[in-house]
Design a protein around this motif. Structure first.
Motif, PDB file in Angstrom:
ATOM      1  N   ASN A   1     -16.523  -2.426  -4.431  1.00  0.00           N
ATOM      2  CA  ASN A   1     -16.245  -1.779  -3.385  1.00  0.00           C
ATOM      3  C   ASN A   1     -16.975  -0.179  -3.778  1.00  0.00           C
TER       4      ASN A   1
ATOM      5  N   GLU B   1       0.669  -1.224  -0.051  1.00  0.00           N
ATOM      6  CA  GLU B   1       0.192  -0.015  -0.177  1.00  0.00           C
ATOM      7  C   GLU B   1       0.859   1.353   0.055  1.00  0.00           C
TER       8      GLU B   1
ATOM      9  N   ILE C   1     -10.015  -9.285   3.567  1.00  0.00           N
ATOM     10  CA  ILE C   1      -9.458  -9.307   2.078  1.00  0.00           C
ATOM     11  C   ILE C   1      -8.256 -10.602   1.744  1.00  0.00           C
TER      12      ILE C   1
ATOM     13  N   LEU D   1     -17.194  -7.020   3.889  1.00  0.00           N
ATOM     14  CA  LEU D   1     -16.203  -6.433   4.754  1.00  0.00           C
ATOM     15  C   LEU D   1     -16.555  -5.226   5.314  1.00  0.00           C
TER      16      LEU D   1
ATOM     17  N   TYR E   1      -6.344  -5.544  -2.489  1.00  0.00           N
ATOM     18  CA  TYR E   1      -6.993  -6.877  -3.472  1.00  0.00           C
ATOM     19  C   TYR E   1      -6.082  -7.448  -4.435  1.00  0.00           C
TER      20      TYR E   1
ATOM     21  N   ASP F   1     -17.013  -4.763  -0.103  1.00  0.00           N
ATOM     22  CA  ASP F   1     -16.319  -4.085   0.650  1.00  0.00           C
ATOM     23  C   ASP F   1     -17.026  -2.604   1.241  1.00  0.00           C
TER      24      ASP F   1
ATOM     25  N   ARG G   1      -7.324  -1.125  15.160  1.00  0.00           N
ATOM     26  CA  ARG G   1      -7.434  -2.356  14.308  1.00  0.00           C
ATOM     27  C   ARG G   1      -8.432  -3.155  14.657  1.00  0.00           C
TER      28      ARG G   1
ATOM     29  N   ILE H   1     -16.448  -0.719   3.725  1.00  0.00           N
ATOM     30  CA  ILE H   1     -15.889  -0.009   4.990  1.00  0.00           C
ATOM     31  C   ILE H   1     -16.504   1.386   4.963  1.00  0.00           C
ATOM     32  N   TYR H   2     -16.914   1.841   3.756  1.00  0.00           N
ATOM     33  CA  TYR H   2     -17.195   3.513   3.886  1.00  0.00           C
ATOM     34  C   TYR H   2     -18.765   3.496   3.595  1.00  0.00           C
TER      35      TYR H   2
ATOM     36  N   GLY I   1      -8.894  -5.203  12.046  1.00  0.00           N
ATOM     37  CA  GLY I   1      -9.078  -4.146  10.927  1.00  0.00           C
ATOM     38  C   GLY I   1      -9.971  -4.887   9.798  1.00  0.00           C
ATOM     39  N   GLY I   2     -10.445  -4.068   8.888  1.00  0.00           N
ATOM     40  CA  GLY I   2     -11.143  -4.741   7.840  1.00  0.00           C
ATOM     41  C   GLY I   2     -10.078  -5.451   6.659  1.00  0.00           C
ATOM     42  N   LYS I   3      -8.968  -5.041   6.801  1.00  0.00           N
ATOM     43  CA  LYS I   3      -8.068  -5.445   5.695  1.00  0.00           C
ATOM     44  C   LYS I   3      -7.648  -7.120   5.697  1.00  0.00           C
TER      45      LYS I   3
ATOM     46  N   PHE J   1      -8.499  -0.340  -3.995  1.00  0.00           N
ATOM     47  CA  PHE J   1      -7.634  -0.686  -2.877  1.00  0.00           C
ATOM     48  C   PHE J   1      -6.425  -1.603  -3.105  1.00  0.00           C
TER      49      PHE J   1
ATOM     50  N   ASN K   1     -12.795   3.456  -3.006  1.00  0.00           N
ATOM     51  CA  ASN K   1     -11.394   4.150  -2.513  1.00  0.00           C
ATOM     52  C   ASN K   1     -10.563   3.572  -3.865  1.00  0.00           C
TER      53      ASN K   1
ATOM     54  N   TYR L   1     -12.321  11.040  -0.292  1.00  0.00           N
ATOM     55  CA  TYR L   1     -11.072  11.109  -1.210  1.00  0.00           C
ATOM     56  C   TYR L   1     -11.713  11.915  -2.315  1.00  0.00           C
TER      57      TYR L   1
HETATM   58  N1  PLP Z   1     -11.140  -1.572   2.055  1.00  0.00           N
HETATM   59  C1  PLP Z   1     -10.881  -0.243   1.741  1.00  0.00           C
HETATM   60  C2  PLP Z   1     -11.621   0.314   0.564  1.00  0.00           C
HETATM   61  C3  PLP Z   1      -9.929   0.714   2.435  1.00  0.00           C
HETATM   62  O1  PLP Z   1      -9.943   2.005   1.794  1.00  0.00           O
HETATM   63  C4  PLP Z   1      -9.481   0.207   3.558  1.00  0.00           C
HETATM   64  C5  PLP Z   1      -8.243   1.056   4.371  1.00  0.00           C
HETATM   65  O2  PLP Z   1      -8.011   2.122   3.707  1.00  0.00           O
HETATM   66  C6  PLP Z   1      -9.615  -1.094   4.032  1.00  0.00           C
HETATM   67  C7  PLP Z   1     -10.477  -1.871   3.309  1.00  0.00           C
HETATM   68  C8  PLP Z   1      -9.077  -1.522   5.293  1.00  0.00           C
HETATM   69  O3  PLP Z   1      -9.533  -0.798   6.398  1.00  0.00           O
HETATM   70  P1  PLP Z   1      -8.824  -1.129   7.867  1.00  0.00           P
HETATM   71  O4  PLP Z   1      -8.026  -0.095   8.279  1.00  0.00           O
HETATM   72  O5  PLP Z   1      -9.935  -1.218   8.577  1.00  0.00           O
HETATM   73  O6  PLP Z   1      -8.018  -2.604   7.722  1.00  0.00           O
END
Ligand code: PLP
Length: 388
Positions: A169, A12, A102, A230, A126, A202, A243, A204-205, A97-99, A123, A173, A321
């Motif tokens: 997503n 990243e 993935i 997610l 992926y 995804d 996290r 997350i937003y 975390g959400g990551k 992101f 992002n 963003y």
């Molecule tokens: N998915 C997307 C689209 C993101 O932009 C991010 C973080 O930037 C994540 C997942 C991961 O989020 P986290 O910080 O909760 O792991």
């Protein structure tokens, strides 16, 4: 000999730009950081207090690997109220975390010979996680003229016999784009012809949307036995450093997600889970207030960017963003990223940090003060004078 798939792991860039910016700061350079994607607000006080209280109350041990039951119940209740449906808590996994969701999805649905569809730009984890699994990432483009939304027909046209998973997503992002429910519906209907393909959404937003209502794939009962969600607390409650996130898995694969979690992290740290519980069950005005600020700043940054000759920017529908098109400058987005940081002290990300189709764009995080957003844009304007 190391694992041969290591060379397929990506990264990243936000973290390397952050490191470079911190290094420049160490040598006395003033940096405006619009690179990393995180809210600039502090975690709301009642959430911090719940985490501190958990520590003081002696909540120092392991929790169930899938997460505290009251927390998973709170997630289920929240999603059921907001979207009308949530699978049982036995399918909800609290993750650091959400990551990790993935990575786990890539491990479960990937592997040699498999194809996984994903947006490009997207992101970067992926593509990285899917490639590492041995599967082939197959990209679909997003339409800038339609606010970076996806085209369901394009996604469906890329399905082959090897496709196991489709990743989507929205809000997106790096662009802040939102795909309208009509297009999502079309994708879900199209998937009726492919009963063995799982959908990874995804979200997350999901709560950071400006002029539309939050929308979730949970609202489509026809797909809920082959849906991965997610989501998490990082962006909604300004909790990136705590996290904590969650994955909702199809009943038939939660066992594997749990096993990967047990192998990798055992459980999420306990006080953080109590803090997330307070976030989900507590007052929600804090979310609305942050969202209002993000919306106002999105308008500000979009207006500023559109006032620069050679740059055009779509108004993002959500997240924090802006993804301006800089292709008229005639140079690579990475060059602009580097010059902006090194010569003008403004950290942003090249669109290519999110995939090859991100070329010709920059990603600005608008999670910053109005004054710094204005200053960053005026520095970009000065830089562009070299090229227009
Ligand atoms: N998915 C997307 C689209 C993101 O932009 C991010 C973080 O930037 C994540 C997942 C991961 O989020 P986290 O910080 O909760 O792991």
């Amino acid at each position: 000999m190391l694992n041969e798939n290591l060379c397929k792991l990506g990264t990243e860039t936000a973290f390397s730009v952050l490191a470079k910016a911190s290094e420049l700061q160490k040598y006395g350079k003033t940096i405006i950081n619009l690179g990393i994607g995180q809210p600039d607000f502090s975690t709301p006080k009642h959430i911090v207090e719940a985490g501190v209280k958990a520590l003081r109350d002696g909540q120092h041990g392991y929790t169930p690997s899938l997460g505290l039951i009251p927390l998973r119940e709170a997630v289920k209740e929240d999603l059921s109220v907001r979207y009308g449906f949530c699978p049982p808590i036995s399918q909800i996994q609290i993750t650091p975390g959400g990551k990790p969701v993935i990575f786990m999805a890539a491990m479960i649905y990937g592997g040699k010979g498999k194809e996984i569809l994903m947006p490009n730009p997207s992101f970067p984890i992926y593509e990285s996680a899917v490639s590492y699994s041995g599967a082939t990432p197959i990209f679909y483009e997003l339409d800038e003229r339609k606010g970076f939304s996806f085209d369901a027909d394009e996604i469906l046209s890329k399905i082959t016999k090897q496709t196991t998973l489709i990743m989507i997503n929205t809000p997106h992002n790096p662009s802040g784009g939102i795909t309208p429910p009509s297009e999502i519906k079309k994708l879900v209907s199209g998937l009726e012809n492919y009963p063995n393909i799982t959908l990874f959404s995804d979200e997350i937003y999901d709560r950071l949307v400006f002029n539309t209502s939050p929308h979730s794939l949970l609202s489509y009962p026809e797909i809920n036995d082959r849906l991965i969600i997610l989501n998490g607390w990082s962006k909604t409650f300004a909790m990136t450093g705590w996290r904590i996130g969650y994955g909702i898995w199809p009943a038939k694969v939660i066992e594997y997600a749990d096993k990967i979690g047990v192998n990798y992290h055992s459980c999420v740290n306990t006080p953080t889970q109590f803090a997330a519980l307070a976030a989900t069950t507590g007052e929600q005005d804090c979310v609305d207030n942050m969202k209002e600020a993000f919306k106002r700043r999105a308008e500000l940054i979009t207006e500023n960017l559109n006032n620069i000759t050679g740059i055009s920017c779509q108004m993002p529908g959500g997240a924090f963003y802006a993804f301006p098109n800089i292709s008229q400058l005639g140079v690579s987005s990475e060059l602009i990223q580097n010059q902006l940081l090194e010569e003008y002290g403004v950290a942003v990300l090249a669109g290519t940090a999110f995939g090859c189709y991100g070329e010709g764009h920059l990603r600005f995080s608008s999670a910053n003060s109005d004054a710094l957003i204005n200053e960053a844009c005026s520095k970009l304007k000065q830089l562009t004078l070299k090229y227009v």
